[in-house]
Scaffold this active site. Structure first.
Site, PDB file in Angstrom:
ATOM      1  N   ALA A  12       0.802  -1.235   0.000  1.00 51.20           N
ATOM      2  CA  ALA A  12       0.000   0.000   0.000  1.00 51.20           C
ATOM      3  C   ALA A  12       0.837   1.289   0.000  1.00 51.20           C
ATOM      4  CB  ALA A  12      -0.983  -0.015   1.161  1.00 51.20           C
ATOM      5  N   ALA A  13       1.612   1.510   1.055  1.00 51.20           N
ATOM      6  CA  ALA A  13       2.355   2.768   1.162  1.00 51.20           C
ATOM      7  C   ALA A  13       3.453   2.858   0.107  1.00 51.20           C
ATOM      8  CB  ALA A  13       2.951   2.904   2.566  1.00 51.20           C
ATOM      9  N   CYS A  44      -6.429  -6.968   2.362  1.00 51.93           N
ATOM     10  CA  CYS A  44      -7.781  -6.940   2.933  1.00 51.93           C
ATOM     11  C   CYS A  44      -8.722  -7.908   2.232  1.00 51.93           C
ATOM     12  CB  CYS A  44      -8.411  -5.551   2.799  1.00 51.93           C
ATOM     13  SG  CYS A  44      -7.392  -4.233   3.413  1.00 51.93           S
ATOM     14  N   ALA A 113       8.884   1.383   3.900  1.00 50.52           N
ATOM     15  CA  ALA A 113       7.454   1.068   3.906  1.00 50.52           C
ATOM     16  C   ALA A 113       7.321  -0.421   4.163  1.00 50.52           C
ATOM     17  CB  ALA A 113       6.822   1.472   2.568  1.00 50.52           C
ATOM     18  N   THR A 114       7.864  -0.803   5.304  1.00 50.74           N
ATOM     19  CA  THR A 114       7.975  -2.226   5.616  1.00 50.74           C
ATOM     20  C   THR A 114       6.736  -2.798   6.301  1.00 50.74           C
ATOM     21  OG1 THR A 114       9.241  -1.440   7.524  1.00 50.74           O
ATOM     22  CG2 THR A 114      10.499  -2.373   5.722  1.00 50.74           C
ATOM     23  N   GLY A 115       5.775  -1.930   6.588  1.00 49.31           N
ATOM     24  CA  GLY A 115       4.496  -2.423   7.081  1.00 49.31           C
ATOM     25  C   GLY A 115       4.525  -3.009   8.479  1.00 49.31           C
ATOM     26  N   GLY A 287       3.266   4.334   5.984  1.00 50.21           N
ATOM     27  CA  GLY A 287       2.499   3.097   6.096  1.00 50.21           C
ATOM     28  C   GLY A 287       2.559   2.539   7.502  1.00 50.21           C
ATOM     29  N   GLY A 306      -4.939   0.080   5.565  1.00 51.70           N
ATOM     30  CA  GLY A 306      -4.585   0.437   4.191  1.00 51.70           C
ATOM     31  C   GLY A 306      -4.921   1.872   3.847  1.00 51.70           C
ATOM     32  N   TYR A 431     -31.432  13.669   1.881  1.00 46.61           N
ATOM     33  CA  TYR A 431     -32.634  12.874   2.117  1.00 46.61           C
ATOM     34  C   TYR A 431     -33.483  12.776   0.855  1.00 46.61           C
ATOM     35  CZ  TYR A 431     -37.580  12.153   3.213  1.00 46.61           C
ATOM     36  OH  TYR A 431     -38.874  11.717   3.193  1.00 46.61           O
TER      37      TYR A 431
END
Lengths: 457, 457
Positions: A12-13, A44, A113-115, A287, A306, A431
């Site tokens: 992701a990142a 996900c 960005a190793t999560g 990330g 994410g 509405y």
């Protein structure tokens, strides 16, 4: 030689940063290093593949290294593990996972960005075949192969968080008998217990057994070493299981960063500025390995989601090219769907707000989300939390139909803007009878909350 | 003798004010005067009754005078028409519609909640049986009886606004051939033409003929006086029609107020303070007869919608009891569903923003509203409008699936908070694959808009 952006982590990142940097500065060479076999996929989506809702794991993949090269001009090297960052030389030592060979990669800008890494409890048998966590696409494929390889009857899920519950549903859909074991008095800590109860009922009415306030003891194994069951701590109770799934939390992957002298924050994740800079020049982090400011408390938090990762990645990528972009933080928004029930939350739960020292006022209502004479649209329970002393809205939780849960974004937006409860009560929301109710249930809940507050602002 | 609150008009604003006042001050005598036969119904539901989606007109009624008396202790007098307000005597002259007898009603606090009146073009034949507007429950019943009384084949809708299009669908569902005649170059002025086009396609693909840039000329009648067709102005073209429905706009009902010396604003509606006070002491106004501040422009507007009426009514009711409540205005949010298409808008359209003198930047994207590998959730077109010079987001329009249209509330909330485009682009909105996309399409649209803006804030 062109400027070199090196990105450690191809999800992701990292992917978002790479794409953003390359788009803004096409002359920069952007290289992603990914230790696993795949880049750019939706982790996900994994439970939905296992549950048969999505047919193939490949459907979860947005880019392969080939399509990324061809469509975006970005190099992604898979099964290449960064083993050391050398800031003084502006280089990263990288190991080819298959051959074990190491080589240095030069960078002008580096993004970490190793999560995250799933936590695993130190239980006897935790390494047995049939015990899984899920943080990579390979984990899903391994679970899938395991399920396919023999008749699988029972599953135990240790931990009732987002992924745990999604896996509970997935495995139930596959026909297994499923038990969730949660050590807290209530599953799904993102909700207050009174709201989590609704979720527990939905699980139970779909045949998932839920044991709260119980801890898994040892994992028992068969003669071939594979998992046979889970013993409940302090009892002789044995839950038979051919599959055990662990979801007891995650931690940021920061080993590389720490070894390179990069500062961590109090949360244990990498401390970053609003521009996603670390304390070392030319090194950024984004990330789930980086901290995220919670805009309601103003304090750094872990936000292993994410939605946060891609936004941080985008900001990092932009800053790496020399532009100025800032990430203001998150407000704690998250959602999950379990069987027929949609669940969403944002801000602080009542419990969290109490822990943070706010003067908590809360209210809960049940309401339909369409005109009373209109079919469908469903209903939901809306809980809202406010701060008596400042008048601010602190958070909301919604459990109900899809149309109900989607309304959480109204509160998420209000929290980002720092609106008071009375201000939210006057929002001009859409509405029309087929789509909503004249009084949006979020407004009903917030008006009820306002009534409870001493000063009405 | 107890304090007397008198409320002229027994629908959205009047009913809400009555309920609120009675709840906060149970000792006050609250009396509603309603000139028609019904109080407290959803006029918005009328097309759905006619279209057979809702089975009976009675389903649209929330309270009868009897249930209102029994459940809330409020007196509602129907077919009692207020004919004159005498501020100096604090009384209202009321006429019994059936007997013509008049009598004075004393008040301590008076609320004018007389709503709106549909405009009708001055066409030959406009009063013929078979020509309808819809502002009261009786109108729906009359249309229904008319449709039931003889074979009805064709309908012409003059004006393509919210109710016009809902009626087009309703009459199509009843099997009539339906033509919408709209004098502007584009139907549905609440949307910019490029977005309204999507709506027109949906109508056409459901068999509704749409004639834009055409004005209805005279309405032709049969020997018995009933409608036979509509002639298009400047042509010899005749549209056969057994039913004609007029939706060319509404105007606030202010005759009573004007005669009593109550000041109107520039919009032609009653000028009110944030507390819904008129210029005359003890007289309040709320709902569609009163002005509403548009929070994006800061200027008074007409906002003939139930969502605004109920909020104003609530605030009026609260202030009438001596409390202090304020209505900050609306942001222009509205929604409509036509056949399979959900439509929502908030703030200013691009055309409106240009008329208001903003330095308009706009962007439009098409996107799915779920993870790409997930079925359902639909897709939509999102258009966003920003102001180059302040950086503020000015409005949004969404046309697509229900889940798409519901996202308008994020923008409505952002507008109420006065957020800039860059601030909106960083909102922490909910995501889980079965419910939404990792990048919420509103964020995608806003990020694209931001790219177009010279200063990026």
């Amino acid at each position: 030689m062109s400027e070199q952006h090196l990105i450690i982590g191809g999800n992701a990142a990292g992917m978002t940063a790479a794409s953003r940097a390359k788009r803004l500065a096409p002359s920069v060479a952007v290289t992603i290093l990914e230790s696993s076999r795949h880049i750019s996929y939706s982790i996900c989506g994994l439970p939905y593949c296992l549950g048969g809702v999505v047919s193939r794991f490949e459907d979860l993949v947005y880019f392969t290294p080939e399509t990324l090269r061809n469509e975006r001009g970005i190099d992604a090297l898979v099964e290449m593990r960064a083993v050391e960052i050398l800031p003084s030389r502006r280089s990263v030592v990288v190991e080819d996972v298959r051959s074990g060979r190491r080589e240095p990669f030069r960078y002008d800008k580096l993004l970490i960005a190793t999560g995250y890494r799933p936590l695993t409890p130190s239980l006897e048998g935790i390494d047995a075949p049939g015990v899984f966590t899920a943080s990579r696409l390979e984990d899903g494929q391994a679970i899938s192969s395991w399920l396919a390889s023999a008749p699988r009857r029972g599953a135990v899920i240790i931990g009732g968080g987002y992924v745990g519950l999604e896996m509970a549903e997935a495995l139930r859909r596959r026909g297994l008998s499923v038990t969730v074991v949660e050590k807290s008095p209530s599953i799904f800590a993102a909700l207050d217990p009174d709201m989590a109860e609704l979720l527990q009922s939905e699980l139970e009415s779909n045949g998932v057994r839920v044991l709260t306030h119980r801890e898994a003891g040892k994992i028992l194994t068969r003669r071939d070493g594979s998992v046979e069951g889970v013993e409940i701590q302090g009892t002789r109770r044995l839950l038979e299981a051919d599959v055990v799934f662990i979801d007891v939390g995650v931690e940021p992957r920061v080993d590389l960063a720490v070894a390179a002298g990069i500062r961590l924050g109090k949360t244990g994740a990498i401390e970053v500025s609003e521009r996603m800079e670390t304390n070392i020049p030319a090194i950024y982090a984004a990330g789930n390995c980086a901290e995220t400011v919670h805009r309601v408390t103003g304090r750094p938090t872990l936000a292993p989601l994410g939605t946060v990762a891609v936004k941080q990645g985008r900001v990092a990528g932009e800053n790496m090219t020399g532009r100025v972009a800032r990430f203001p933080g998150w407000v704690g928004t998250a959602a999950v769907k379990v069987f027929g029930l949609s669940v969403a939350r944002t801000g602080l739960s009542s419990q969290e707000a109490q822990r943070e020292g706010f003067s908590v006022v809360e209210e809960k209502i049940e309401s339909r989300f369409r005109a009373p004479y209109f079919e469908g649209g469903g209903s939901g329970t809306v809980k809202v939390v406010g701060d008596e002393s400042s008048g601010r809205l602190l958070g909301a939780q919604i459990v109900g139909s899809e149309a109900a849960a989607l309304r959480i974004d109204v509160v998420a937006t209000a929290l980002a803007a720092g609106l008071r409860v009375d201000e939210v009560s006057q929002l001009d929301l859409a509405y029309t009878p087929p789509l909503g109710a004249l009084w949006n249930p979020v407004l009903i809940a917030v008006n009820a909350l306002l009534k409870k507050m001493k000063r009405r602002y």
